[in-house]
Design an enzyme around this catalytic site. Structure first.
Site, short mmCIF file in Angstrom:
data_model
loop_
_atom_site.label_atom_id
_atom_site.label_comp_id
_atom_site.label_asym_id
_atom_site.label_seq_id
_atom_site.Cartn_x
_atom_site.Cartn_y
_atom_site.Cartn_z
N SER A 82 35.72 32.72 35.72
CA SER A 82 36.68 32.29 36.73
C SER A 82 37.21 30.93 36.30
CB SER A 82 35.99 32.14 38.09
OG SER A 82 36.79 31.36 38.97
N TYR B 212 29.07 29.14 42.68
CA TYR B 212 29.93 30.13 42.02
C TYR B 212 30.49 29.56 40.71
CZ TYR B 212 33.86 33.37 41.34
OH TYR B 212 34.76 34.28 40.82
N1 LIG Z 1 39.75 37.96 42.80
C1 LIG Z 1 39.80 36.72 42.34
O1 LIG Z 1 40.57 35.87 42.86
C2 LIG Z 1 38.91 36.30 41.21
C3 LIG Z 1 39.13 35.04 40.64
C4 LIG Z 1 38.32 34.64 39.60
C5 LIG Z 1 37.32 35.43 39.11
N2 LIG Z 1 37.10 36.64 39.69
C6 LIG Z 1 36.00 37.44 39.15
O2 LIG Z 1 36.49 38.69 38.74
C7 LIG Z 1 35.48 39.69 38.90
C8 LIG Z 1 36.04 40.83 39.75
O3 LIG Z 1 36.54 40.29 40.94
P1 LIG Z 1 37.41 41.18 41.95
O4 LIG Z 1 38.21 40.24 42.76
O5 LIG Z 1 38.04 42.29 41.23
O6 LIG Z 1 36.21 41.70 42.88
P2 LIG Z 1 36.08 42.97 43.87
O7 LIG Z 1 37.44 43.52 44.17
O8 LIG Z 1 35.22 42.54 45.00
O9 LIG Z 1 35.30 44.03 42.97
C9 LIG Z 1 33.98 43.80 42.60
C10 LIG Z 1 33.44 45.02 41.86
O10 LIG Z 1 32.08 44.75 41.48
C11 LIG Z 1 31.19 45.73 42.03
N3 LIG Z 1 30.01 44.99 42.46
C12 LIG Z 1 29.89 44.10 43.48
N4 LIG Z 1 28.63 43.63 43.56
C13 LIG Z 1 27.93 44.23 42.57
C14 LIG Z 1 26.58 44.18 42.13
N5 LIG Z 1 25.65 43.43 42.76
N6 LIG Z 1 26.21 44.93 41.06
C15 LIG Z 1 27.11 45.71 40.43
N7 LIG Z 1 28.39 45.83 40.81
C16 LIG Z 1 28.80 45.10 41.86
C17 LIG Z 1 31.94 46.42 43.14
O11 LIG Z 1 31.66 47.82 43.12
P3 LIG Z 1 30.70 48.59 44.17
O12 LIG Z 1 30.94 47.99 45.53
O13 LIG Z 1 31.19 50.01 44.05
O14 LIG Z 1 29.32 48.39 43.64
C18 LIG Z 1 33.41 46.27 42.73
O15 LIG Z 1 33.81 47.36 41.90
C19 LIG Z 1 34.28 38.99 39.53
O16 LIG Z 1 33.37 38.63 38.52
C20 LIG Z 1 34.90 37.74 40.16
O17 LIG Z 1 33.98 36.69 40.26
C21 LIG Z 1 37.87 37.10 40.72
#
Ligand SMILES: NC(=O)c1ccc[n+]([C@@H]2O[C@H](COP(=O)([O-])OP(=O)(O)OC[C@H]3O[C@@H](n4cnc5c(N)ncnc54)[C@H](OP(=O)(O)O)[C@@H]3O)[C@@H](O)[C@H]2O)c1
Length: 293
Positions: free
Chosen positions: A157, A170
């Site tokens: 991130s 985080y």
């Molecule tokens: N969105 C943002 O603004 C943003 C910014 C910076 C970085 N990120 C990073 O990008 C990545 C994805 O973010 P996103 O926004 O796409 O998140 P998201 O929409 O909440 O998706 C998270 C995914 O991870 C799975 N997951 C959640 N907890 C888990 C666990 N304990 N073990 C295994 N799988 C798990 C969920 O699947 P299930 O529920 O089916 O298990 C889901 O497919 C993360 O690492 C996040 O920190 C996001």
């Protein structure tokens, strides 16, 4: 001027061309049922990869409905070391073969002031965001190394590069993953494996509804925390689409010379150069201001 004089003085320090991966190769994307993981799995399918995705509960209605077409789901809960241990067996069940591309994407978005973060919450966060990503990579590496080519992307991130108040745990987890990624990049280069870190900014994935929050609503940090969170969520809602992040991840996967760091969203193109010019305190101030504090 001769060609020798024009040579990039740093070229001997940069990554040499690596063997490529492509259509027909197997890709594993953790957290493929939502947001960035879902978009990346779709992009990999469209590029001709055989894609295995993970979900904590692959049989649930939610997972089935949100799994991109062409993606095979296997169970994985990064908070549970036993589940990570079962991953090689799960991959064998679906005859995944050698994983040539690993996108370590799944993660928890935790929020809370340093003073009020419970031990269990911090331990779980580091298990999911850091140790889990590293241990999944350890399971995949022996076969990828034997094959002599592969790509690994750690999804961090921008908060791993630009810390924000009330998001210390985080940001620390994402900075840790970045350090693992950069170190492994040199370790794995002799085996034809490229390692990159992707640092998204604010991305509109709905993650705001899934954040974990640890703050005393009547405590000394309550007001400022609420302001930060309100702005964080608004930034996410106005953020770029997950597809744009997936396109960058595909660059890391397909480029014969993948970069160490990719970043998109939250004016990443300005923030990184600015951070090399501005005093650190000024940079931290800009980030706080963007979150209303
Ligand atoms: N969105 C943002 O603004 C943003 C910014 C910076 C970085 N990120 C990073 O990008 C990545 C994805 O973010 P996103 O926004 O796409 O998140 P998201 O929409 O909440 O998706 C998270 C995914 O991870 C799975 N997951 C959640 N907890 C888990 C666990 N304990 N073990 C295994 N799988 C798990 C969920 O699947 P299930 O529920 O089916 O298990 C889901 O497919 C993360 O690492 C996040 O920190 C996001």
């Amino acid at each position: 001027m001769t060609k020798r004089h024009l040579r990039n003085p740093f070229s001997r320090l940069s990554t040499p061309e690596l063997p490529t991966v492509g259509p027909g190769d197997t890709a594993l994307v953790t957290g493929a049922t939502s947001g960035i993981g879902q978009a990346t799995a779709t992009a990999l399918v469209n590029a001709g990869f055989r894609v295995i995705g993970t979900s904590r509960d692959p049989g649930s209605l939610n997972s089935v409905a949100n799994t991109p077409e062409g993606v095979t789901l296997v169970p994985l809960d990064l908070s549970d070391p036993a589940s990570i241990d079962r991953l090689p067996g799960e991959l064998e069940k679906v005859r995944a073969g050698t994983v040539s591309v690993l996108v370590n994407n799944a993660g928890e978005s935790q929020n809370g002031p340093l003073e009020e973060l419970p031990h269990d919450a911090m331990t779980r966060l580091f298990q999911i965001n850091v140790i889990g990503q590293v241990e999944v990579t350890q399971k995949i590496l022996p076969a990828m190394r034997d094959q002599g080519r592969g790509r690994i992307v750690f999804v961090g991130s921008m908060l791993g590069s630009f810390p924000l108040a009330h998001r210390g745990s985080y940001g620390a987890s994402k900075a840790a993953v970045k350090a693992f990624g950069f170190s492994a990049r040199r370790e794995l280069r002799p085996f034809g494996i490229g390692v990159s870190v992707m640092e998204p900014g604010a991305i509109d994935t709905g993650i705001s509804q899934r954040r974990t929050i640890y703050v005393d609503r009547n405590g000394p940090y309550a007001d400022e925390f609420a302001t930060m969170l309100k702005n964080l969520n608004a930034n996410e809602a106005e953020g770029i689409s997950a597809g744009i992040v997936a396109d960058e991840i595909m660059e890391a996967v397909t480029d014969p010379r993948p970069k160490p760091l990719y970043a998109v969203g939250s004016s990443a193109g300005v923030a990184f150069p600015a951070s090399r010019l501005l005093p650190r305190d000024a940079m931290h101030g800009i980030i706080a201001k963007r979150h209303g504090i």
